[in-house]
Design a protein around this motif. Structure first.
Motif, PDB file in Angstrom:
ATOM      1  N   GLU A 172       0.926  -1.151  -0.096  1.00 38.15           N
ATOM      2  CA  GLU A 172       0.263   0.772  -0.610  1.00 38.15           C
ATOM      3  C   GLU A 172       0.773   1.190  -0.149  1.00 38.15           C
ATOM      4  O   GLU A 172       2.594   1.755   0.544  1.00 38.15           O
ATOM      5  CB  GLU A 172      -1.171   0.365   1.329  1.00 38.15           C
ATOM      6  N   SER A 173       0.523   2.780  -0.511  1.00 38.01           N
ATOM      7  CA  SER A 173       1.061   3.990  -0.596  1.00 38.01           C
ATOM      8  C   SER A 173       0.273   4.369   0.529  1.00 38.01           C
ATOM      9  O   SER A 173      -0.491   4.465   0.425  1.00 38.01           O
ATOM     10  CB  SER A 173       1.037   3.969  -2.064  1.00 38.01           C
ATOM     11  N   ALA A 174       1.742   5.578   0.038  1.00 39.06           N
ATOM     12  CA  ALA A 174       0.780   7.297   0.504  1.00 39.06           C
ATOM     13  C   ALA A 174       2.488   7.932   1.106  1.00 39.06           C
ATOM     14  O   ALA A 174       3.540   7.714   0.447  1.00 39.06           O
ATOM     15  CB  ALA A 174       1.207   6.694   3.106  1.00 39.06           C
ATOM     16  N   ASN A 175       1.478   8.883   0.510  1.00 31.54           N
ATOM     17  CA  ASN A 175       2.137  10.169   0.514  1.00 31.54           C
ATOM     18  C   ASN A 175       1.363  11.711   1.461  1.00 31.54           C
ATOM     19  O   ASN A 175       0.893  11.916   1.729  1.00 31.54           O
ATOM     20  CB  ASN A 175       2.248  10.977  -1.062  1.00 31.54           C
ATOM     21  N   VAL A 176       3.123  12.485   2.204  1.00 31.72           N
ATOM     22  CA  VAL A 176       2.383  13.665   3.467  1.00 31.72           C
ATOM     23  C   VAL A 176       2.850  14.421   2.989  1.00 31.72           C
ATOM     24  O   VAL A 176       4.502  14.547   1.972  1.00 31.72           O
ATOM     25  CB  VAL A 176       2.733  12.548   4.491  1.00 31.72           C
ATOM     26  N   ARG A 177       2.586  15.232   2.881  1.00 32.34           N
ATOM     27  CA  ARG A 177       3.194  16.112   2.062  1.00 32.34           C
ATOM     28  C   ARG A 177       2.741  17.893   3.541  1.00 32.34           C
ATOM     29  O   ARG A 177       1.247  17.902   3.730  1.00 32.34           O
ATOM     30  CB  ARG A 177       1.906  17.002   0.751  1.00 32.34           C
ATOM     31  N   LEU A 178       3.698  18.529   4.031  1.00 35.87           N
ATOM     32  CA  LEU A 178       3.436  18.980   4.923  1.00 35.87           C
ATOM     33  C   LEU A 178       3.223  21.402   4.835  1.00 35.87           C
ATOM     34  O   LEU A 178       4.554  21.133   3.534  1.00 35.87           O
ATOM     35  CB  LEU A 178       4.538  18.842   5.880  1.00 35.87           C
ATOM     36  N   ASN A 179       2.556  21.413   4.626  1.00 40.55           N
ATOM     37  CA  ASN A 179       2.635  22.550   3.927  1.00 40.55           C
ATOM     38  C   ASN A 179       2.775  23.520   4.602  1.00 40.55           C
ATOM     39  O   ASN A 179       3.642  24.314   6.271  1.00 40.55           O
ATOM     40  CB  ASN A 179       1.059  22.833   4.041  1.00 40.55           C
ATOM     41  N   THR A 180       3.361  25.388   4.095  1.00 39.51           N
ATOM     42  CA  THR A 180       4.482  25.572   4.902  1.00 39.51           C
ATOM     43  C   THR A 180       2.958  26.790   6.292  1.00 39.51           C
ATOM     44  O   THR A 180       4.149  27.369   7.128  1.00 39.51           O
ATOM     45  CB  THR A 180       4.325  27.457   3.931  1.00 39.51           C
ATOM     46  N   ASP A 181       1.630  26.384   6.343  1.00 39.24           N
ATOM     47  CA  ASP A 181       1.238  27.050   7.639  1.00 39.24           C
ATOM     48  C   ASP A 181       1.444  25.858   8.489  1.00 39.24           C
ATOM     49  O   ASP A 181       0.458  25.921   9.848  1.00 39.24           O
ATOM     50  CB  ASP A 181       0.023  27.284   7.521  1.00 39.24           C
ATOM     51  N   GLY A 182       2.147  24.582   8.472  1.00 39.64           N
ATOM     52  CA  GLY A 182       2.204  23.640   9.551  1.00 39.64           C
ATOM     53  C   GLY A 182       1.200  22.475   8.939  1.00 39.64           C
ATOM     54  O   GLY A 182       0.874  21.688   9.774  1.00 39.64           O
ATOM     55  N   SER A 183       0.245  22.614   8.553  1.00 38.82           N
ATOM     56  CA  SER A 183      -1.101  21.781   7.960  1.00 38.82           C
ATOM     57  C   SER A 183      -0.558  21.024   7.538  1.00 38.82           C
ATOM     58  O   SER A 183       0.099  20.746   6.671  1.00 38.82           O
ATOM     59  CB  SER A 183      -2.121  22.481   7.683  1.00 38.82           C
ATOM     60  N   ALA A 184      -1.381  19.758   7.013  1.00 42.09           N
ATOM     61  CA  ALA A 184      -0.162  18.521   5.927  1.00 42.09           C
ATOM     62  C   ALA A 184      -1.884  18.078   5.277  1.00 42.09           C
ATOM     63  O   ALA A 184      -3.052  17.197   5.998  1.00 42.09           O
ATOM     64  CB  ALA A 184       0.393  17.067   7.163  1.00 42.09           C
ATOM     65  N   GLY A 219      -1.750  -0.573   4.587  1.00 39.64           N
ATOM     66  CA  GLY A 219      -2.173   1.181   4.464  1.00 39.64           C
ATOM     67  C   GLY A 219      -1.360   2.121   5.521  1.00 39.64           C
ATOM     68  O   GLY A 219      -0.684   2.598   5.567  1.00 39.64           O
ATOM     69  N   GLY A 220      -1.636   1.699   6.916  1.00 37.09           N
ATOM     70  CA  GLY A 220      -0.757   2.044   8.561  1.00 37.09           C
ATOM     71  C   GLY A 220      -0.153   2.402   8.288  1.00 37.09           C
ATOM     72  O   GLY A 220       1.433   3.454   7.933  1.00 37.09           O
ATOM     73  N   PRO A 221       1.431   1.406   8.147  1.00 35.83           N
ATOM     74  CA  PRO A 221       2.951   1.137   7.963  1.00 35.83           C
ATOM     75  C   PRO A 221       3.656   2.089   6.771  1.00 35.83           C
ATOM     76  O   PRO A 221       4.180   3.189   6.608  1.00 35.83           O
ATOM     77  CB  PRO A 221       3.051  -0.287   7.872  1.00 35.83           C
ATOM     78  N   ALA A 222       2.475   2.557   5.494  1.00 40.43           N
ATOM     79  CA  ALA A 222       3.146   2.956   4.554  1.00 40.43           C
ATOM     80  C   ALA A 222       2.398   4.496   5.077  1.00 40.43           C
ATOM     81  O   ALA A 222       3.415   5.940   4.570  1.00 40.43           O
ATOM     82  CB  ALA A 222       1.956   3.003   3.260  1.00 40.43           C
ATOM     83  N   VAL A 223       1.428   4.587   5.839  1.00 39.22           N
ATOM     84  CA  VAL A 223       1.695   6.607   5.951  1.00 39.22           C
ATOM     85  C   VAL A 223       2.462   6.478   6.763  1.00 39.22           C
ATOM     86  O   VAL A 223       3.504   7.607   7.170  1.00 39.22           O
ATOM     87  CB  VAL A 223       0.021   6.650   6.755  1.00 39.22           C
TER      88      VAL A 223
END
Ligand code: FES
Ligand code: FES
Lengths: 167, 779
Positions: free
Chosen positions: B469-481, B538-542
């Motif tokens: 399974e896959s996950a992508n995490v993106r952190l925005n410049t206001d600290g949200s994700a 999925g959890g470990p991918a995240v």
């Protein structure tokens, strides 16, 4: 197919429409009024996903023709919250995890609201009887029962439903 | 900030769903949408003669009518080679409800009218509504190109264990039936296709959007990026929405031909005959054991009804049953074999547990029968056979089936702390001698199942591209994700659970995290939600993707602070030097600076985003100990569950509130299977349970309340320690209930009752036992 003129108030907003005689209230709400919160889960009036309040009484909107609701007031799940503030029943479902997929939820929430109008302090059995006509395949019902209990203890049916009943 | 993993937070999903602002497929109607309806076969087996579409075509508002001949170029659905299903019945119909023609009209009422106008000539053929009929000598093959009606046959052991069975001090045979069940998600199948010059957008009620995207793109020869597959809010699935259905192909093709969005919304009556059914398995069991109840050998012969068109999952179900047939017990020799049989019925696919509930039912019924045969307590037999915690991970005799960390004896001990077993037994005994009292029965189920499906070599066998399974995490410049996940939910609460994981790893508030899923245009590659894999795979991918982002941020923070990354820690949203908390930098500031190359180490990638995949190295094996107490009415045979206690071990519990919900829902479906539900056909193959009322989907009055508890034995096979729990309840409950019912009646000589234990069946078992016709009441 004959067409009929109806005037139906939904969540406080009245409107006049031309509808086919056979148009079901649930399809009127979803397709004519664009209120897709009320769902369809069966074609035999068994599941309760389509439950709405018609002049203060809960009905399965798949078993009512739109023409039969002419001159009536309908309350759907979209009409329960006030200025973005969830009704006690809606809050109860969130607090007690009374929903998973959410598909039965609008009907369940309306049935629970109707139950609390009739009986503001129902016990577990009365709650189960009150939602007997609403099928949920996800929750196993106990957390729905908890949700309705929570609502009973935190304001009951809520302002909108109570007001509709009074009108 | 406290740990979010393990906290009972309420769900992010709920406010929109509670206000009617969810978005299910039928809620989406692009301008110009037209509606598709099917002409379905009223017969289980027949040749198709002339199809008269004239009246339908003449009806106002009808855009077209198509039969198989009109769609000849369309590919078949993928299945076992040689058994692929065409999108419309071609030449023959093979089950009641199989689509024969398809109509498109400007509204759904007209489409239904027009479907009713189509006149089809059928030449009836003898129908096989059971596997017995399909296997009988002389039964005509249902599928072309298959010599008989056996779609697949396999032995999973080198021999039939006859030597070990004969050598055992005691030997017992049982026949068990895991009846055909219907998954009945409250939202039936729905699809909406919009094919424009830019490509195809397809909204589906599916558990596996990327998988379906791949299938559809292949079938139409389209580049994958020209197929946008969206699983919006999905109203329950329970495995059945993991299958590919021919209607997906049809709405797409008809949208292409008509140049308009085409929608198909299944009615419930159609759903009961069109969506895959589950279970549908008969088992012949032979078990050998010693005087103390130690099991020496187990032979299991499975006959799987796979319906008229073998589903890629359906044919493989008995393989999973075979692998799990030993349950949580150390059985020196297990010899399973199976055959999957084609019948004139609705195809069988996965339904909550898919193959493992059948195994758990089998071995847990065996445990009770062995105990009864020897006159010892069923819990003693279980205890004597348990695999011990020190033996974990435990390699079963089946290659690749390795149970992960668990403690089966402790689960039972924990269960017994919650019930007063001796008092219940005494009460059951007392009631047996009190003719005015309802009979009381106590049933146990100490089970293990499979979760966390992958790895890839196993999952490929069910038609999926991988088991990762896959996950992508993106952190925005206001600290949200923003977190994009390849698993796609249908009620499980992914947005909430994955936010909890990311919140812990990145030390950012739960409310600042958004989880995206179910749209192939916005989510990187993914597989889907089935086989209890969302959290263990999925959890470990995240977890890994968030960890990569944290590590990147840490390196940048170290650079900015002129510190060694190893000296930094992330505390309450701030990187600080261990031991000197005054020297630090907020994660949000790091996010801003991550986009200012002149502040970064040379050659740094900009931004804080990363993708991770998790390929499991093993399945996970959730386990548990459940107890059911029933009352049986002596006069009517009605069974009431008066107590249901569940202790589960799904490894790490991410959200106890949602875990309770999963267990409740699964147990409810298990109790319903034990007491109420069964899909039935008459001998002509007519479906006799075509509505939710006939099928007996339980209401709130039919189900008890549940007592739940967890023992957390973390699996070492993934970094979260989670095993999954979506299917545990449905796997555990049927035999807990049936064991209780049989226990209540055992003093009468009753040894088995088939599911569902309806009042009629239970009453008959009591009557027949009373009138001393034991041949009918014992297995
Ligand atoms: S849609 Fe099922 S009762 Fe109305
Ligand atoms: S929450 Fe899914 S049907 Fe009730």
């Amino acid at each position: 197919m004959s067409r009929h003129h109806v005037r139906i108030t939904v969540n406080g907003v009245a409107r006049e429409d031309e509808v086919e005689a056979r148009l079901l209230l649930v399809h009127y709400l979803r397709e004519v009024r664009g209120l897709t919160g009320t769902h369809v889960g069966c074609d035999t009036s068994n599941c309760g996903a389509c439950t709405v309040m018609l002049d203060g009484q809960t009905v399965k909107s798949c078993s009512v023709f739109a023409v039969a609701a002419d001159g009536c007031e309908v309350l759907t799940v979209e009409g329960l919250a006030v200025d973005g503030q969830l009704s006690p029943v809606q809050q109860g479902f969130q607090e007690c995890h009374g929903l998973q997929c959410g598909y039965c939820t609008p009907g369940m929430v309306i049935s629970a609201t109707g139950l609390l109008l009739e009986n503001p302090d129902p016990g577990d059995t009365a709650i189960r009887e009150g939602i007997e006509g609403n099928l949920c395949r996800c929750t196993g019902y106990e957390m729905i029962v908890d949700s309705v209990r929570w609502a009973a203890e935190h304001g009951g049916a809520g302002a909108v439903a109570t007001g509709t009943r009074g009108r | 900030m406290g740990s979010m993993i393990g906290a009972s937070v309420t769900r992010k999903e709920d406010p929109s769903l509670l206000t009617g602002r969810g978005s299910y497929v039928d809620d989406i109607s692009p301008p110009g949408t037209v509606h598709m309806a099917f002409v379905r076969s009223p017969l289980a087996h027949a040749g198709i003669g002339n199809i008269d579409t004239k009246a339908a075509l003449e009806r106002t508002g009808v855009l077209g009518v198509w039969t198989a001949a009109d769609l000849a170029g369309l590919p078949n659905s993928r299945s076992v080679p040689g058994m692929e299903r065409p999108c419309l019945a071609t030449g023959k119909v093979r089950f009641v409800g199989e689509p024969v023609a398809v109509v498109v009209a400007s509204d759904r009422y007209l489409a239904a009218d027009a479907a009713g106008d189509v006149d089809v000539d059928y030449e009836p053929l003898p129908a096989c509504s059971t596997t017995d009929a399909a296997l009988a000598p002389g039964a005509a093959p249902i599928l072309d190109g298959l010599p008989g009606n056996v779609a697949m046959e396999q032995a999973l052991a080198a021999d039939d264990a006859e030597a070990e069975l004969s050598a055992a001090a005691h030997r017992l045979q049982l026949q068990l039936v895991n009846q055909r069940c219907a998954p009945v998600p409250i939202e039936p199948t729905a699809c909406l296709a919009d094919w424009t010059a830019r490509g195809l957008t397809l909204y589906l009620t599916t558990q596996a959007p990327h998988h379906m995207r791949n299938e559809i793109a292949t079938m139409f020869g389209l580049p994958q990026q020209q197929v946008r597959l969206v699983a919006p809010d999905v109203g329950g699935g329970f495995g059945a929405k993991a299958s590919f259905y021919p209607e997906f192909l049809l709405v797409s093709e008809l949208s292409r031909r008509l140049g308009r969005p085409v929608k198909y919304i299944e009615t419930r009556s159609e759903n009961m005959m069109s969506m895959v059914h589950g279970r549908a398995q008969a088992q012949d069991i032979d078990v050998g054991f010693d005087d103390e109840g130690h099991i020496a050998a187990l032979r299991v012969r499975i006959t799987q009804d796979c319906g008229a068109w073998p589903d890629t999952t359906g044919v493989g179900l008995p393989m999973l049953t075979s692998f799990m047939s030993g349950g949580c017990y150390k059985i020196p020799k297990i010899s399973p074999s199976f055959r999957s049989v084609v019948t004139n019925t609705t195809p069988v696919g996965s339904y909550r547990g898919a193959g493992r509930p059948e195994a758990a039912f089998l071995i847990e019924r065996v445990m009770d029968r062995v105990a009864d045969e020897l006159g010892i307590d069923p819990l003693d037999v279980r205890r004597r056979n348990y695999i011990q915690p020190g033996e974990m991970p435990y390699a079963t005799q089946f290659e690749g089936i390795v149970y992960d960390e668990a403690n089966y004896p402790a689960l039972l001990d924990r269960l017994l702390e919650k019930i007063d077993y001796q008092a219940l037994r005494a009460e059951a005994d007392r009631r047996r001698t009190d003719p005015n009292a309802k009979l009381l029965g106590i049933g146990f189920s100490t089970f293990v199942e499979m979760g966390g499906f992958g790895p890839t070599p196993l999952f490929e066998q069910f038609g999926f591209i991988g088991g990762w399974e896959s996950a992508n995490v993106r952190l925005n410049t206001d600290g949200s994700a923003v977190v994009s996940v390849g698993t796609s939910p249908h009620g499980q609460g992914h947005e909430t659970a994955f936010s909890q994981v990311v919140s812990d790893v990145l030390s950012i508030p739960f409310d600042k995290i958004t989880v995206l899923h179910g749209d192939t245009e916005t989510v990187q590659e993914g597989v889907g939600t089935m086989g209890s894999r969302a959290m263990p795979v999925g959890g470990p991918a995240v977890f890994k993707a968030a960890g990569k982002v944290r590590d990147r941020a840490m390196r940048i923070a170290a650079h900015l602070l002129e510190a060694d990354p190893d000296d930094l820690e992330l505390v309450d949203g701030r990187f600080q030097v261990r031991g000197s908390p005054d020297s630090g930098i907020d994660l949000t500031e790091v996010a801003v600076k991550s986009l200012k190359p002149h502040l970064l180490p040379p050659d740094s990638d900009l931004g804080l985003a990363d993708t991770a995949h998790h390929e499991p190295t093993n399945l996970s094996y959730p386990s548990g100990a459940h107890c059911c107490v029933v009352e049986v009415d002596r006069d009517t045979g009605r069974v009431d569950v008066v107590r249901y206690v569940a202790v589960d071990d799904c490894g790490k519990v991410i959200n106890p509130l949602m875990a309770r919900g999963q267990i409740h829902g699964g147990v409810a479906q298990g109790i319903a299977q034990a007491l109420l539900e069964e899909v039935t056909y008459d001998e002509d193959g007519q479906l006799t349970t075509a509505s939710v009322a006939d099928y007996l989907v339980p209401s709130a009055l039919d189900l008890p309340s549940y007592e739940t508890d967890h023992q957390e034995t973390l699996t070492s096979f993934n970094p979260l320690g989670a095993k999954g729990l979506g299917e545990s309840g449905a796997t555990a409950a049927p035999q807990a209930v049936v064991n209780a019912v049989v226990d209540a009646l055992s003093h009468l000589g009753v040894r088995n009752i088939d599911m569902p234990c309806s009042p009629q069946r239970v009453w008959r078992a009591m009557r027949d036992a009373g009138s001393a016709r034991p041949s009918e009441v014992s297995t």
